[in-house]
Design a protein around this motif. Structure first.
Motif, PDB file in Angstrom:
ATOM      1  N   LEU A   1      31.225  47.223  24.177  1.00  0.00           N
ATOM      2  CA  LEU A   1      31.732  47.919  25.390  1.00  0.00           C
ATOM      3  C   LEU A   1      32.412  49.144  24.787  1.00  0.00           C
ATOM      4  CD1 LEU A   1      32.521  47.113  28.493  1.00  0.00           C
ATOM      5  CD2 LEU A   1      34.041  45.212  27.270  1.00  0.00           C
ATOM      6  N   GLU A   2      33.627  48.852  23.477  1.00  0.00           N
ATOM      7  CA  GLU A   2      34.486  49.898  23.424  1.00  0.00           C
ATOM      8  C   GLU A   2      33.906  51.180  22.961  1.00  0.00           C
ATOM      9  OE1 GLU A   2      38.326  47.758  21.461  1.00  0.00           O
ATOM     10  OE2 GLU A   2      36.344  48.114  20.179  1.00  0.00           O
TER      11      GLU A   2
ATOM     12  N   MET B   1      32.871  52.083  26.740  1.00  0.00           N
ATOM     13  CA  MET B   1      33.724  52.964  27.717  1.00  0.00           C
ATOM     14  C   MET B   1      34.561  54.637  27.604  1.00  0.00           C
ATOM     15  SD  MET B   1      34.564  51.555  29.777  1.00  0.00           S
ATOM     16  CE  MET B   1      36.023  51.534  30.513  1.00  0.00           C
TER      17      MET B   1
ATOM     18  N   GLN C   1      37.178  61.353  31.850  1.00  0.00           N
ATOM     19  CA  GLN C   1      38.932  60.547  32.024  1.00  0.00           C
ATOM     20  C   GLN C   1      40.014  60.670  32.309  1.00  0.00           C
ATOM     21  OE1 GLN C   1      37.543  56.774  29.971  1.00  0.00           O
ATOM     22  NE2 GLN C   1      35.592  58.238  29.080  1.00  0.00           N
TER      23      GLN C   1
ATOM     24  N   GLU D   1      39.378  53.337  35.120  1.00  0.00           N
ATOM     25  CA  GLU D   1      38.678  52.651  33.947  1.00  0.00           C
ATOM     26  C   GLU D   1      37.657  51.109  35.037  1.00  0.00           C
ATOM     27  OE1 GLU D   1      41.933  51.375  32.105  1.00  0.00           O
ATOM     28  OE2 GLU D   1      42.022  53.199  30.727  1.00  0.00           O
ATOM     29  N   THR D   2      38.585  50.718  35.930  1.00  0.00           N
ATOM     30  CA  THR D   2      37.303  49.896  36.793  1.00  0.00           C
ATOM     31  C   THR D   2      36.488  49.930  37.024  1.00  0.00           C
ATOM     32  OG1 THR D   2      39.548  49.015  37.404  1.00  0.00           O
ATOM     33  CG2 THR D   2      37.748  47.323  38.272  1.00  0.00           C
TER      34      THR D   2
ATOM     35  N   GLN E   1      34.450  52.239  35.954  1.00  0.00           N
ATOM     36  CA  GLN E   1      34.139  52.284  34.892  1.00  0.00           C
ATOM     37  C   GLN E   1      33.720  51.441  34.034  1.00  0.00           C
ATOM     38  OE1 GLN E   1      36.294  55.418  32.617  1.00  0.00           O
ATOM     39  NE2 GLN E   1      35.124  57.431  33.276  1.00  0.00           N
ATOM     40  N   LEU E   2      34.426  50.520  33.899  1.00  0.00           N
ATOM     41  CA  LEU E   2      33.472  48.905  33.769  1.00  0.00           C
ATOM     42  C   LEU E   2      32.895  48.657  33.967  1.00  0.00           C
ATOM     43  CD1 LEU E   2      34.498  47.116  31.275  1.00  0.00           C
ATOM     44  CD2 LEU E   2      35.846  46.386  33.082  1.00  0.00           C
ATOM     45  N   GLU E   3      32.920  48.917  35.480  1.00  0.00           N
ATOM     46  CA  GLU E   3      31.524  48.601  35.819  1.00  0.00           C
ATOM     47  C   GLU E   3      31.013  48.326  35.933  1.00  0.00           C
ATOM     48  OE1 GLU E   3      30.496  47.172  40.878  1.00  0.00           O
ATOM     49  OE2 GLU E   3      32.445  47.994  40.318  1.00  0.00           O
TER      50      GLU E   3
ATOM     51  N   VAL F   1      29.535  50.517  33.073  1.00  0.00           N
ATOM     52  CA  VAL F   1      29.158  49.965  31.492  1.00  0.00           C
ATOM     53  C   VAL F   1      28.585  49.287  31.055  1.00  0.00           C
ATOM     54  CG1 VAL F   1      30.390  49.059  29.349  1.00  0.00           C
ATOM     55  CG2 VAL F   1      31.308  51.141  30.337  1.00  0.00           C
ATOM     56  N   TRP F   2      29.227  48.134  32.722  1.00  0.00           N
ATOM     57  CA  TRP F   2      28.359  46.461  32.337  1.00  0.00           C
ATOM     58  C   TRP F   2      26.567  46.363  32.721  1.00  0.00           C
ATOM     59  CZ3 TRP F   2      29.389  43.098  29.657  1.00  0.00           C
ATOM     60  CH2 TRP F   2      30.146  41.876  29.196  1.00  0.00           C
TER      61      TRP F   2
ATOM     62  N   ASP G   1      24.170  43.531  27.425  1.00  0.00           N
ATOM     63  CA  ASP G   1      24.955  42.827  27.389  1.00  0.00           C
ATOM     64  C   ASP G   1      25.639  41.689  27.177  1.00  0.00           C
ATOM     65  OD1 ASP G   1      22.491  42.432  28.873  1.00  0.00           O
ATOM     66  OD2 ASP G   1      23.962  40.517  30.596  1.00  0.00           O
TER      67      ASP G   1
END
Length: 315
Positions: free
Chosen positions: A156-157, A160, A166, A187-188, A190-192, A194-195, A204
């Motif tokens: 995950l890191e 990101m 960014q 970031e929120t 991007q996290l979505e 990324v998942w 995942d």
């Protein structure tokens, strides 16, 4: 200078907690891929479709143009007057025996090496001599024969870190009250995203695993997933299927074809001749640092000079 091309790994199980170039024989990998919620709509995975590039006369031009590339190492010519282009929205294969100059050509195109002679143009702009990060920011992304993940960070890191632009990369924006909100909001988002990409590539379930503990095939999937997060127009894939077991290879090919249908462009180095011939519209053959043949898979199969120099028989 000769190259060392990575051989395809077997499907044996790696030692727990250790990195390996072999694909583990886990139930998750060997089972038929489950339907992914992101399969139905690829628009969730990328911010924009690749641009359609046209000249002043309205005609399309190739996003990647290579002209007269040459590279010597200590008097040994590794790449010698290599010229080709990669047409928009295509899957183009780049093949040749070990030491033919394929990976060196990739390195010259993507700024890992500076050419002694020649020019690289991307989307009509001369990018010869640009730094690798500058080329990636232009929209030309690549993967490597040996995946280059950050081993001591989680999957995950690693993911990101990939998106461009960014705002949190600025220290002051991260700590000033007036800008912290925009950093958290991005970031929120991007996290979505990324998942969604992790789900798309079916890794995942490995999000919290350290990248250094992944098998060879899983590392290839992670690397391609990271490349997609940079919003590229063109992807250069250096042996993307080495170490990937058959079920994952099939799924990865499906992803590539789906992305190509949306207009993404691919240049692929791969030693699996059946895979190249069955999936690429065009094949470029390198031999001893030069372009030996450029044509359709049928033309390549029927070329006596290719058979003599590389294939050694029927494909």
């Amino acid at each position: 200078m000769s190259e060392t091309d990575e051989s395809t790994a077997s499907d044996s199980t790696p030692v727990e907690g250790a990195a390996t170039d072999e694909e583990p024989s886990s139930a998750a990998d060997d089972a038929a891929p489950a339907e992914s919620s992101s399969d139905a709509d690829l628009t969730e995975l990328v911010e924009d479709d690749p641009e359609t590039h046209t000249g002043d006369d309205g005609a399309r031009y190739a996003p990647l143009e290579v002209e007269g590339l040459r590279k010597e190492f200590g008097g040994i010519v590794a790449v010698d007057d290599v010229s080709f282009d990669v047409e928009e929205g295509t899957l183009t294969g780049l093949i040749g025996p070990n030491g033919a100059g394929k990976s060196t050509t990739f390195n010259l195109i993507t700024g890992m090496l500076d050419p002694d002679e020649g020019t690289v143009r991307f989307n009509g702009e001369d990018i010869t001599g640009f730094e690798p990060h500058e080329i990636a920011n232009q929209g030309l992304a690549r993967t490597f024969q040996i995946a280059r993940e950050l081993e001591e960070m989680t999957v995950l890191e690693n993911m990101m870190l990939a998106p461009k632009g960014q705002v949190g990369e600025s220290l002051w924006r991260s700590i000033l009250p007036i800008t912290r909100g925009s950093v958290r909001e991005q970031e929120t988002e991007q996290l979505e995203r990324v998942w969604e990409v992790l789900d798309f590539f079916e890794i995942d379930h490995l999000a919290d695993e350290y990248a250094g503990n992944l098998s060879g095939g899983q590392r290839k999937l992670l690397e391609m997933a990271r490349a997609l997060l940079t919003d590229p127009d063109v992807l250069l894939l250096d042996e993307p299927f080495a170490g990937v077991n058959p079920s994952l290879e099939k799924r990865l090919l499906e992803h590539i074809h789906e992305l190509r249908e949306r207009g993404y462009t691919f240049l692929i180095v791969e030693h699996d001749m059946d895979l190249i011939m069955n999936n690429c519209e065009r094949v470029i053959v390198m031999h001893q640092g030069r372009i030996l043949k450029d044509g359709t898979p049928t033309e390549i199969k029927e070329s006596e000079e290719v058979i003599e120099a590389y294939l050694g028989g029927e494909v």
